[in-house]
Design an enzyme around this catalytic site. Structure first.
Site, PDB file in Angstrom:
ATOM      1  N   ASP A 162      -0.067  -0.834  -4.945  1.00  0.00           N
ATOM      2  CA  ASP A 162      -1.492  -0.511  -5.411  1.00  0.00           C
ATOM      3  C   ASP A 162      -1.330   1.146  -6.094  1.00  0.00           C
ATOM      4  O   ASP A 162      -2.326   1.423  -6.845  1.00  0.00           O
ATOM      5  CB  ASP A 162      -2.344  -0.418  -4.172  1.00  0.00           C
ATOM      6  CG  ASP A 162      -2.344   0.557  -3.303  1.00  0.00           C
ATOM      7  OD1 ASP A 162      -1.033   1.042  -3.018  1.00  0.00           O
ATOM      8  OD2 ASP A 162      -3.236   0.686  -2.374  1.00  0.00           O
ATOM      9  N   ASP A 192       0.945  -1.208  -0.059  1.00  0.00           N
ATOM     10  CA  ASP A 192      -0.086   0.138   0.001  1.00  0.00           C
ATOM     11  C   ASP A 192       0.962   1.369   0.084  1.00  0.00           C
ATOM     12  O   ASP A 192       1.641   1.529   0.956  1.00  0.00           O
ATOM     13  CB  ASP A 192      -0.868   0.019   1.231  1.00  0.00           C
ATOM     14  CG  ASP A 192      -2.150   0.802   1.053  1.00  0.00           C
ATOM     15  OD1 ASP A 192      -2.144   1.545   0.121  1.00  0.00           O
ATOM     16  OD2 ASP A 192      -3.126   0.719   1.941  1.00  0.00           O
ATOM     17  N   ASP A 193       0.897   2.110  -1.144  1.00  0.00           N
ATOM     18  CA  ASP A 193       1.677   3.325  -1.213  1.00  0.00           C
ATOM     19  C   ASP A 193       2.814   3.148  -1.198  1.00  0.00           C
ATOM     20  O   ASP A 193       3.860   4.007  -0.895  1.00  0.00           O
ATOM     21  CB  ASP A 193       0.991   4.529  -0.028  1.00  0.00           C
ATOM     22  CG  ASP A 193      -0.355   4.830  -0.244  1.00  0.00           C
ATOM     23  OD1 ASP A 193      -1.134   4.356  -1.141  1.00  0.00           O
ATOM     24  OD2 ASP A 193      -0.812   5.292   0.715  1.00  0.00           O
ATOM     25  N   CYS A 234      -6.029   3.774  -4.197  1.00  0.00           N
ATOM     26  CA  CYS A 234      -6.130   2.420  -3.916  1.00  0.00           C
ATOM     27  C   CYS A 234      -7.177   1.549  -4.388  1.00  0.00           C
ATOM     28  O   CYS A 234      -7.050   0.856  -5.046  1.00  0.00           O
ATOM     29  CB  CYS A 234      -6.475   2.551  -2.206  1.00  0.00           C
ATOM     30  SG  CYS A 234      -5.483   3.515  -1.357  1.00  0.00           S
ATOM     31  N   HIS A 281     -11.069  -2.875   1.052  1.00  0.00           N
ATOM     32  CA  HIS A 281     -11.233  -1.393   0.331  1.00  0.00           C
ATOM     33  C   HIS A 281     -12.310  -1.573  -0.891  1.00  0.00           C
ATOM     34  O   HIS A 281     -12.105  -0.693  -2.074  1.00  0.00           O
ATOM     35  CB  HIS A 281     -10.275  -0.781  -0.129  1.00  0.00           C
ATOM     36  CG  HIS A 281     -10.235   0.498   0.014  1.00  0.00           C
ATOM     37  ND1 HIS A 281      -9.235   1.641  -0.434  1.00  0.00           N
ATOM     38  CD2 HIS A 281     -11.252   1.397   0.622  1.00  0.00           C
ATOM     39  CE1 HIS A 281      -9.579   2.844  -0.200  1.00  0.00           C
ATOM     40  NE2 HIS A 281     -10.838   2.801   0.439  1.00  0.00           N
TER      41      HIS A 281
END
Length: 661
Positions: free
Chosen positions: A493, A245-246, A286, A340
């Site tokens: 992502d 993530d990120d 995301c 998500h």
């Protein structure tokens, strides 16, 4: 070599022509007996006791009973739901048509049909395991596995003894049955029902799909394709998809090289033992990326844009997600970490193909057990759809431990593991929130590496610990003896957040030399690290420079597990292409032809037609870049390419016009 005879298949019946089951050419006396019994059932076809004027039916013989089910219309055109079982002996004539309000045996005048749908060529059927589905709809899910099994087994025996197929046999039968499903009668006017006129217009195509020569030809084509694409060892690969993530392009050692501050030996190990994709693209936020990964389609194809769209609404149920495709083929499926993609009923992981789930539905989660307990109402954690209280440990360890345990419990069967870390998404240390998400010992290591700044240290420590747990997962695959049978992907992502927070002098993450970051339409927001490993199939150390995308994962997995390459899981076409040809040793020289690729972030819009990329920024300005020559997007080539600007600009204009409708 004579073609084997199809003995089991689905039948559709309509008033515009013929469709058949049973042995061709039964004696007239048998036809008369069937006619009498069917006519005796006719009053039951309408709740009002009337006769049907037209019908779209399944006709099958099951346990000695003829079963009719589907949808009909009375003389006034009103729809009638049909579900009637009659006492007709198995194997007798059930080739019928509707005429003048009565069901009659085949014969007399009927609508013109394709040449190869003459009565002697209509597909015979002697038994069918009926599957639950909407009346009047016949697609892949509507044909049960054993509906074609005996004929397909005969076909396979002609190639080699059945024992030689091993555990490939199930996927072969399932895939071919799915591929041979007749077309679906479509609801053209969108009113939720298939009208008499709509079906009458489509019936010739339905009958054409049921003609015996076409069915046999298609079955052989699919079998040949499947036998060529399945792994030689006969074992369907496990699929492991790991999503960070990120985490930026410059935050992974295999991409940053000596310029990077963060050590990622686990991810680098995947790259050295497999493929490193240098131009892999995702959405800049995301949920949009996760929707593309699991559906094989861009989120704007089903009206979900940005981070909030799929996160709130979910992916439409009519799209077959990656776990659903694999679950239907005998895979154990587990999701651990960030979802998500909506917390609505019917759209959570257990609803969308996962047998097991431990994770959260939102965009972020506190890393420590103490904070998760304090903010449980705001950041709920779930296990298999139920709220989970008191889950200890750091979030990275919680998800990694569950994933590793899942692999061990399912090592004897093929599995799909989706491990979606929340690292290194916020919360991170800040002046307003001076609390670390990483543990003290992890922080000491990054301090010893010379990384300065508390927020930067927090981010780096989270990335490095995630990488260490990826290393643990790789070790576990080795210990279980299934590493060679596992196709594994790692990616981020979206790009790293490169905005400067508070009084910090530099951003937290790094996208290397790429322009922009998370939320941006420039390459720093879209181009991410992506590595893949499949021993014996992907050459070690392979570098793939071709333009690739998150929507390519779905068809890649489909092909790797031996599913028909024509299968898309929905009427909506796939947006991506299988990565397997590129990763099989043929890298940047022969990328597949791609459709234009769109991005719809919160701050602009871009369309890519490799190697060209047209950007429409948040100020309405348009610029054109050659990604192959200028991945940093420093030189605007718009003035040099007026025709290309016009062509790509029309694609953007068409999208904007559609949004304004």
């Amino acid at each position: 070599m004579p073609l084997p005879r199809i003995t089991h298949i689905l039948l559709l019946l309509a008033g515009t022509g013929l469709a058949g089951c049973g042995e061709p050419g039964p004696p007239p006396s048998a036809g008369a007996a069937v006619t009498a019994q069917v006519n005796n059932l006719a009053p039951l076809l309408s709740p009002q006791g009337g006769r049907i004027a037209d019908a779209l039916l399944e006709v099958s013989t099951l346990d000695g009973q003829v079963v009719l089910a589907g949808r009909g219309w009375d003389a006034a055109g009103e729809p009638l739901d049909i579900d009637v079982a009659g006492g007709l002996p198995e194997g007798r004539l059930c080739r019928l048509r509707a005429s003048g309000g009565e069901l009659l045996p085949a014969g007399g005048e009927g609508a013109a049909l394709p040449n190869d749908t003459a009565p002697e060529n209509l597909v015979p059927c002697t038994s069918l395991q009926r599957a639950a589905r909407e009346p009047g709809v016949s697609r892949g899910s509507g044909i049960a596995l054993n509906a074609l099994s005996s004929t397909l087994l005969d076909m396979l025996r002609q190639r080699q003894p059945l024992a030689a197929y091993g555990d490939r046999l199930e996927v072969l039968l399932d895939t071919v049955a799915e591929a041979l499903a007749p077309p679906q009668a479509r609801d053209f006017d969108g009113d939720g029902t298939i009208s008499q006129q709509e079906f009458s217009q489509q019936s010739p195509a339905v009958y054409g799909a049921l003609s015996l020569p076409r069915v046999i030809e298609r079955a052989n084509q699919v079998l040949d394709s499947q036998l060529a694409s399945l792994p030689a060892a006969g074992k369907r690969p496990n699929i492991v998809l790991i999503v960070a993530d990120d985490v930026g392009y410059g935050d992974v050692g295999a991409y940053a090289g000596d310029r990077g501050d963060i050590a990622t030996p686990g991810i680098d190990r995947i790259a050295s033992q497999g493929a490193r994709l240098t131009s892999f693209h995702v959405q800049p936020v995301c949920a949009a990326t996760r929707a593309a990964l699991l559906s094989g389609r861009y989120q704007h194809d089903f009206s979900l844009r940005g981070a909030g769209g799929p996160a709130r609404a979910g992916i439409p149920r009519e799209l077959t997600l990656l776990p659903e495709m694999l679950q239907r083929r005998g895979y154990a499926t587990g999701a651990f970490g960030k979802w998500h993609l909506s917390d609505r009923e019917g759209f959570t992981p257990p609803d969308r193909g996962f047998h097991e789930w431990l994770g959260f539905t939102g965009g972020a989660l506190p890393y420590t057990a103490q904070l998760r307990e304090r903010y449980a109402a705001r950041f709920p954690l779930y296990r298999n759809g139920e709220l989970l209280d008191g889950a200890g440990g750091h979030a990275t360890d919680l998800f990694a431990d569950a994933a590793i345990d899942f692999m061990g419990r399912h090592r004897q069967q093929p599995f799909f593991l989706y491990l979606a870390f929340n690292a290194a998404h916020t919360p991170l240390w800040s002046e307003a929130r001076p609390r670390f998400s990483a543990r003290e010992d992890w922080l000491r290591r990054v301090q010893d590496q010379g990384i300065s700044g508390p927020r930067q240290q927090d981010y780096a420590a989270l990335v490095q610990h995630m990488d260490a747990r990826i290393g643990d997962l790789l070790d576990r695959l080795d210990a279980l003896g299934i590493a060679d049978d596992t196709l594994l992907f790692f990616l981020s992502d979206n790009g790293a957040d490169v905005s400067v927070h508070e009084s910090a002098e530099r951003p937290v993450g790094s996208n290397g030399s790429l322009r922009g970051g998370k939320g941006s339409v420039y390459e720093g927001g879209l181009r991410v690290p992506m590595v893949a490993r499949w021993p014996g199939h992907i050459p070690p150390g392979l570098v793939v420079d071709a333009f690739t995308s998150a929507v390519d994962l779905w068809p890649s997995v489909r092909d790797a597990v031996g599913i028909d390459p024509h299968y898309t899981g929905s009427e909506l076409p796939l947006a991506g292409h299988s990565l397997l040809p590129l990763m099989g040793g043929v890298a940047s020289g022969t990328p597949p032809a791609r459709e234009d690729w769109f991005v719809f972030p919160v701050s602009g819009l871009a369309v890519v037609h490799p190697p060209w990329k047209l950007v429409l920024d948040s100020q309405g300005q348009r610029s054109l870049y050659n990604l192959q020559q200028d991945p940093q997007e420093q030189v605007d080539r718009a003035a040099e390419q007026p025709q290309l600007m016009e062509t790509l600009g029309r694609r953007i204009d068409a999208y904007l016009d559609r949004e304004l409708e």
